[in-house]
Write a protein that holds these residues in place. Structure first.
Motif, short mmCIF file in Angstrom:
data_model
loop_
_atom_site.label_atom_id
_atom_site.label_comp_id
_atom_site.label_asym_id
_atom_site.label_seq_id
_atom_site.Cartn_x
_atom_site.Cartn_y
_atom_site.Cartn_z
N TYR A 1 0.83 -1.21 0.00
CA TYR A 1 0.00 0.00 0.00
C TYR A 1 0.86 1.26 0.00
O TYR A 1 0.51 2.26 -0.63
N PHE A 2 2.02 1.22 0.70
CA PHE A 2 2.91 2.38 0.71
C PHE A 2 3.53 2.61 -0.67
O PHE A 2 3.59 3.74 -1.16
N LEU A 3 3.97 1.50 -1.28
CA LEU A 3 4.54 1.61 -2.62
C LEU A 3 3.50 2.14 -3.60
O LEU A 3 3.79 2.99 -4.46
N GLY A 4 2.26 1.66 -3.47
CA GLY A 4 1.20 2.13 -4.35
C GLY A 4 0.93 3.62 -4.18
O GLY A 4 0.74 4.35 -5.16
N LEU A 5 0.94 4.08 -2.92
CA LEU A 5 0.73 5.51 -2.67
C LEU A 5 1.86 6.35 -3.27
O LEU A 5 1.62 7.43 -3.82
N VAL A 6 3.09 5.84 -3.17
CA VAL A 6 4.23 6.55 -3.75
C VAL A 6 4.09 6.63 -5.27
O VAL A 6 4.32 7.68 -5.88
N LEU A 7 3.68 5.50 -5.88
CA LEU A 7 3.49 5.50 -7.33
C LEU A 7 2.41 6.48 -7.76
O LEU A 7 2.56 7.19 -8.77
N VAL A 8 1.34 6.51 -7.00
CA VAL A 8 0.25 7.45 -7.32
C VAL A 8 0.74 8.89 -7.20
O VAL A 8 0.48 9.74 -8.07
N LEU A 9 1.47 9.18 -6.11
CA LEU A 9 1.95 10.55 -5.89
C LEU A 9 2.92 10.98 -6.99
O LEU A 9 2.81 12.09 -7.52
N VAL A 10 3.84 10.09 -7.36
CA VAL A 10 4.88 10.46 -8.32
C VAL A 10 4.35 10.50 -9.75
O VAL A 10 4.57 11.47 -10.48
N PHE A 11 3.61 9.44 -10.13
CA PHE A 11 3.27 9.29 -11.54
C PHE A 11 1.87 9.77 -11.91
O PHE A 11 1.45 9.62 -13.06
N THR A 12 1.14 10.30 -10.95
CA THR A 12 -0.15 10.92 -11.30
C THR A 12 -0.21 12.38 -10.89
O THR A 12 -1.03 13.13 -11.44
N GLN A 13 0.66 12.78 -9.93
CA GLN A 13 0.65 14.17 -9.48
C GLN A 13 1.88 14.92 -9.96
O GLN A 13 1.78 15.89 -10.71
N LEU A 14 3.07 14.44 -9.54
CA LEU A 14 4.30 15.13 -9.95
C LEU A 14 4.57 14.94 -11.43
O LEU A 14 4.94 15.89 -12.13
N LEU A 15 4.41 13.72 -11.90
CA LEU A 15 4.58 13.41 -13.33
C LEU A 15 3.27 12.78 -13.82
O LEU A 15 3.07 11.58 -13.69
N PRO A 16 2.37 13.54 -14.34
CA PRO A 16 1.03 13.02 -14.72
C PRO A 16 1.07 12.15 -15.97
O PRO A 16 0.51 12.50 -17.01
N TRP A 17 1.73 11.02 -15.84
CA TRP A 17 1.86 10.11 -16.98
C TRP A 17 0.74 9.07 -17.02
O TRP A 17 0.38 8.58 -18.09
N PHE A 18 0.23 8.68 -15.84
CA PHE A 18 -0.77 7.61 -15.77
C PHE A 18 -1.95 8.06 -14.93
O PHE A 18 -1.81 8.93 -14.05
N PRO A 19 -3.12 7.50 -15.16
CA PRO A 19 -4.28 7.81 -14.31
C PRO A 19 -4.13 7.20 -12.93
O PRO A 19 -3.47 6.17 -12.76
N SER A 20 -4.70 7.82 -11.94
CA SER A 20 -4.61 7.32 -10.56
C SER A 20 -5.55 6.16 -10.31
O SER A 20 -5.41 5.44 -9.32
N GLN A 21 -6.51 5.96 -11.19
CA GLN A 21 -7.49 4.89 -11.04
C GLN A 21 -7.25 3.80 -12.06
O GLN A 21 -6.94 4.08 -13.22
N ALA A 22 -7.35 2.56 -11.62
CA ALA A 22 -7.16 1.42 -12.52
C ALA A 22 -8.30 1.36 -13.53
O ALA A 22 -9.30 2.07 -13.41
N PRO A 23 -8.17 0.51 -14.57
CA PRO A 23 -9.23 0.40 -15.58
C PRO A 23 -10.57 0.04 -14.96
O PRO A 23 -10.64 -0.79 -14.06
N GLN A 24 -11.61 0.67 -15.46
CA GLN A 24 -12.96 0.42 -14.97
C GLN A 24 -13.78 -0.26 -16.06
O GLN A 24 -13.50 -0.12 -17.25
#
Length: 319
Positions: free
Chosen positions: A147-170
């Motif tokens: 969960y910590f790694l996931g939060l870091v990935l969300v923070l880095v790659f959706t906020q600082l570097l908006p490369w990926f969506p924060s939500q998985a495929p729906q």
């Protein structure tokens, strides 16, 4: 003939374990506070409602008879009914399980694709700075909660570097999920991180062991190039312990999927289990436990079969 006997025995052992799993789940069902009826109908149910429920579900019979009835319903694919979603548990799992399998398989493939060459590279460069650096990073990745790694990935790659969506495929169907590959990247990376850490260590140890074998020295004396020796001989023999451990890693993958799916709102079985735990939906919880347990047994069986194929030296008498 030895291979057939080996496979037959392993299949029978797996069936026996699955039968034990059904007994455990049956006991968990009857260990619910106030019994299954109270757990399913809720604390507001009256004594008359509980008695009627027990009679309709056969819970007023002896435990052996109840277990045989429970086993028969399982063989017919009946895992009960969710009392919060008012839908058959088997139907819910049928909708969610393929999505979880996609996530876990992609995570496993990504993890192995990185861990195997990484472990071999470490073995070739044993006790050099790069080996120590990768070992340290592996320990950090293994000890980092998902969960910590996931939060870091969300923070880095959706906020600082908006490369990926924060939500998985729906989506309700598997096709809808697969049509959004960009949204699968972060969940797959989160699920694969610990696998890279674990299996790179196994691959490193197995490669080092094989590099010290006589056949490697013979190949070197015959003039074979180091790269050819590594990939033609050492690689295949080093895969044996990795394949053996893969089956035992199935419950870890499913456990990680539960956290990853909840974190990224991925509509798989992990999120279903999480939601059921929040609402005390016991039929769904026990159905998920049963399916994951069976998947673990099947995964272990398949790992044993693949190990037998990869390494014919595995004896038929070995379990």
């Amino acid at each position: 003939m030895d291979t057939l006997l080996y496979l037959t025995r392993r299949v029978l052992q797996s069936l026996a374990v699955i039968l034990i799993v059904t007994v455990v789940v049956f006991c968990l069902l009857h260990a619910l506070p106030g019994g299954p009826a109270r757990g399913i109908l809720g604390p507001q149910a009256t004594a008359q409602q509980i008695a009627q429920f027990d009679h309709e579900q056969g819970l007023d019979r002896s435990l052996p008879v109840q277990y045989l009835y429970y086993l028969r319903t399982l063989l017919h694919g009946d895992l009960g009914t969710s009392y919060t979603l008012n839908e058959a548990v088997s139907r819910l799992i049928e909708q969610r399980l393929p999505k979880t399998l996609v996530l876990t398989v992609l995570s496993a493939l990504a993890g192995l694709a990185l861990a195997i060459p990484l472990g071999m590279w470490q073995a070739v460069r044993r006790n050099k700075p790069v080996d120590y650096v990768i070992t340290t990073l592996s320990f950090v990745a293994y000890s980092t909660p998902v969960y910590f790694l996931g939060l870091v990935l969300v923070l880095v790659f959706t906020q600082l570097l908006p490369w990926f969506p924060s939500q998985a495929p729906q989506g309700d169907t598997l096709g809808q999920v697969l049509s959004q590959p960009n949204a699968l990247v972060l969940p797959v990376v989160a699920g694969a991180a610990s696998m890279v850490a674990v299996f790179s260590r196994y691959m490193r140890a197995a490669t080092l062991e094989n590099l010290s074998e006589d056949y490697v020295r013979t190949a070197r004396a015959g003039g074979s190039r180091p790269r050819a020796i590594l990939w033609r001989h050492v690689f295949r023999n080093s895969l044996t312990p990795v394949v053996a451990m893969l089956g035992y890693y199935v419950p870890v993958l499913f456990g990680g999927a539960l956290v990853v799916e909840q974190l990224f709102n991925y509509p798989g079985m992990g999120l279903l289990f999480w939601s059921a735990a929040q609402s005390s939906d016991y039929p769904v919880l026990l159905g998920c436990v049963l399916v994951i347990s069976v998947a673990t047994v099947v995964g272990t069986l398949l790992a044993d079969i693949v190990q037998r194929i990869v390494d014919p030296r595995v004896k038929a008498g070995r379990s």
